[in-house]
Design an enzyme around this catalytic site. Structure first.
Site, PDB file in Angstrom:
ATOM      1  N   TYR A  56     -12.340  -1.984  -3.491  1.00 61.73           N
ATOM      2  CA  TYR A  56     -12.842  -2.119  -2.119  1.00 61.73           C
ATOM      3  C   TYR A  56     -14.376  -2.032  -2.051  1.00 61.73           C
ATOM      4  O   TYR A  56     -14.920  -1.703  -0.995  1.00 61.73           O
ATOM      5  CB  TYR A  56     -12.214  -1.056  -1.219  1.00 61.73           C
ATOM      6  N   ASN A  75      -1.955   0.113   6.863  1.00 65.26           N
ATOM      7  CA  ASN A  75      -1.365  -1.111   7.410  1.00 65.26           C
ATOM      8  C   ASN A  75      -0.482  -1.853   6.400  1.00 65.26           C
ATOM      9  O   ASN A  75      -0.333  -3.070   6.465  1.00 65.26           O
ATOM     10  CB  ASN A  75      -2.458  -2.002   8.011  1.00 65.26           C
ATOM     11  N   LYS A  92       0.828  -1.206   0.000  1.00 61.22           N
ATOM     12  CA  LYS A  92       0.000   0.000   0.000  1.00 61.22           C
ATOM     13  C   LYS A  92       0.870   1.267   0.000  1.00 61.22           C
ATOM     14  O   LYS A  92       2.090   1.201   0.198  1.00 61.22           O
ATOM     15  CB  LYS A  92      -0.923  -0.045   1.229  1.00 61.22           C
ATOM     16  N   ARG A 108       2.626  -6.332   9.371  1.00 60.66           N
ATOM     17  CA  ARG A 108       1.827  -5.246   9.947  1.00 60.66           C
ATOM     18  C   ARG A 108       2.308  -4.873  11.352  1.00 60.66           C
ATOM     19  O   ARG A 108       2.318  -3.696  11.710  1.00 60.66           O
ATOM     20  CB  ARG A 108       0.350  -5.632   9.923  1.00 60.66           C
ATOM     21  N   HIS A 122      -1.971  -5.496   1.614  1.00 62.87           N
ATOM     22  CA  HIS A 122      -3.267  -6.145   1.411  1.00 62.87           C
ATOM     23  C   HIS A 122      -3.016  -7.577   0.987  1.00 62.87           C
ATOM     24  O   HIS A 122      -2.052  -7.860   0.272  1.00 62.87           O
ATOM     25  CB  HIS A 122      -4.057  -5.438   0.296  1.00 62.87           C
ATOM     26  N   GLU A 162      -9.668 -10.652  -7.366  1.00 66.11           N
ATOM     27  CA  GLU A 162      -8.701  -9.570  -7.160  1.00 66.11           C
ATOM     28  C   GLU A 162      -7.518  -9.682  -8.128  1.00 66.11           C
ATOM     29  O   GLU A 162      -7.013  -8.664  -8.618  1.00 66.11           O
ATOM     30  CB  GLU A 162      -8.208  -9.573  -5.710  1.00 66.11           C
TER      31      GLU A 162
HETATM   32  P1  ADP Z   1      -7.808  -6.837   5.646  1.00 63.89           P
HETATM   33  O1  ADP Z   1      -7.007  -5.862   4.811  1.00 63.89           O
HETATM   34  O2  ADP Z   1      -6.990  -7.394   6.785  1.00 63.89           O
HETATM   35  O3  ADP Z   1      -8.471  -7.915   4.827  1.00 63.89           O
HETATM   36  P2  ADP Z   1     -10.422  -5.560   5.855  1.00 63.89           P
HETATM   37  O4  ADP Z   1     -10.771  -6.263   4.585  1.00 63.89           O
HETATM   38  O5  ADP Z   1     -11.352  -5.710   7.002  1.00 63.89           O
HETATM   39  O6  ADP Z   1      -8.959  -5.986   6.364  1.00 63.89           O
HETATM   40  O7  ADP Z   1     -10.279  -4.004   5.573  1.00 63.89           O
HETATM   41  C1  ADP Z   1      -9.654  -3.539   4.398  1.00 63.89           C
HETATM   42  C2  ADP Z   1      -8.744  -2.396   4.761  1.00 63.89           C
HETATM   43  O8  ADP Z   1      -9.515  -1.288   5.215  1.00 63.89           O
HETATM   44  C3  ADP Z   1      -7.769  -2.662   5.914  1.00 63.89           C
HETATM   45  O9  ADP Z   1      -6.616  -3.365   5.509  1.00 63.89           O
HETATM   46  C4  ADP Z   1      -7.456  -1.265   6.378  1.00 63.89           C
HETATM   47  O10 ADP Z   1      -6.530  -0.611   5.503  1.00 63.89           O
HETATM   48  C5  ADP Z   1      -8.820  -0.582   6.237  1.00 63.89           C
HETATM   49  N1  ADP Z   1      -9.631  -0.657   7.465  1.00 63.89           N
HETATM   50  C6  ADP Z   1     -10.268  -1.749   7.956  1.00 63.89           C
HETATM   51  N2  ADP Z   1     -10.943  -1.448   9.083  1.00 63.89           N
HETATM   52  C7  ADP Z   1     -10.719  -0.139   9.319  1.00 63.89           C
HETATM   53  C8  ADP Z   1     -11.147   0.787  10.333  1.00 63.89           C
HETATM   54  N3  ADP Z   1     -11.944   0.402  11.334  1.00 63.89           N
HETATM   55  N4  ADP Z   1     -10.721   2.073  10.245  1.00 63.89           N
HETATM   56  C9  ADP Z   1      -9.930   2.473   9.231  1.00 63.89           C
HETATM   57  N5  ADP Z   1      -9.493   1.668   8.232  1.00 63.89           N
HETATM   58  C10 ADP Z   1      -9.881   0.377   8.281  1.00 63.89           C
HETATM   59 MG    MG Z   2      -9.971  -7.791   3.419  1.00 60.52          MG
END
Ligand code: ADP
Ligand code: MG
Length: 143
Positions: free
Chosen positions: A51, A114, A11, A104, A117, A128
């Site tokens: 997303y 973070n 990212k 992370r 992805h 994806e």
């Molecule tokens: P992952 O990337 O671990 O699969 P998610 O699919 O739940 O996590 O979320 C996608 C991305 O959205 C996360 O990697 C993070 O960058 C962002 N994100 C998720 N939850 C939050 C939150 N509560 N506040 C801000 N950003 C978030």
């Molecule tokens: Mg995810």
């Protein structure tokens, strides 16, 4: 165990802080092979599309702004159980909950920023990967 493919993204916070090589090394040293890779700068439409599953979430607008704030590196990783192995190497979404030694835990700036992805299941991995790569852009792995 079966060989799988998964989509990985470094990212904007990772690219900005010169962590591309560091992150790729984590994958390679854990048996995942890069079979496709490019650096791109997402448009707002592209980030929203990627997303889309999160579009009702309160953080969606901020996430799209962040993901379009600078270049990213998209890559396809291949290897045994690549989808779960990549998630393991990445660590939990929230860096405060991520295990020691994960990307992370070591590098994330915040829950949003973070660093990486990774696809979460075979169906999302297929969707994806196709979002960013045509089949001809993926090389035959050497491993
Ligand atoms: P992952 O990337 O671990 O699969 P998610 O699919 O739940 O996590 O979320 C996608 C991305 O959205 C996360 O990697 C993070 O960058 C962002 N994100 C998720 N939850 C939050 C939150 N509560 N506040 C801000 N950003 C978030
Ligand atoms: Mg995810």
């Amino acid at each position: 165990m079966a060989k799988e493919r998964t989509l990985s993204i470094i990212k904007p916070d990772g690219v900005r802080r010169n962590l591309v090589g560091t992150v790729v090394n984590r994958f390679e040293s854990n048996g995942l092979q890069v079979i496709g890779m490019k650096m791109i700068h997402l448009s707002q439409k592209e980030a929203e599309g990627f997303y889309a599953v999160h579009k009702e979430r309160p953080f969606f607008g901020s996430l799209v702004d962040y993901m379009t704030s600078g270049p990213i590196v998209v890559q396809v990783l291949e290897g045994e159980s690549a989808i779960s192995k990549n998630r393991e190497i990445m660590g939990a979404t929230n860096p405060e909950q991520a295990a020691e030694g994960t990307i992370r835990k070591e590098f994330a700036v915040s829950l949003e920023q973070n660093t990486v992805h990774g696809s979460d299941a075979p169906e999302t991995a297929a969707t994806e990967i196709a979002y960013f790569f045509s089949e001809t852009e993926l090389v035959n792995p050497v491993l």
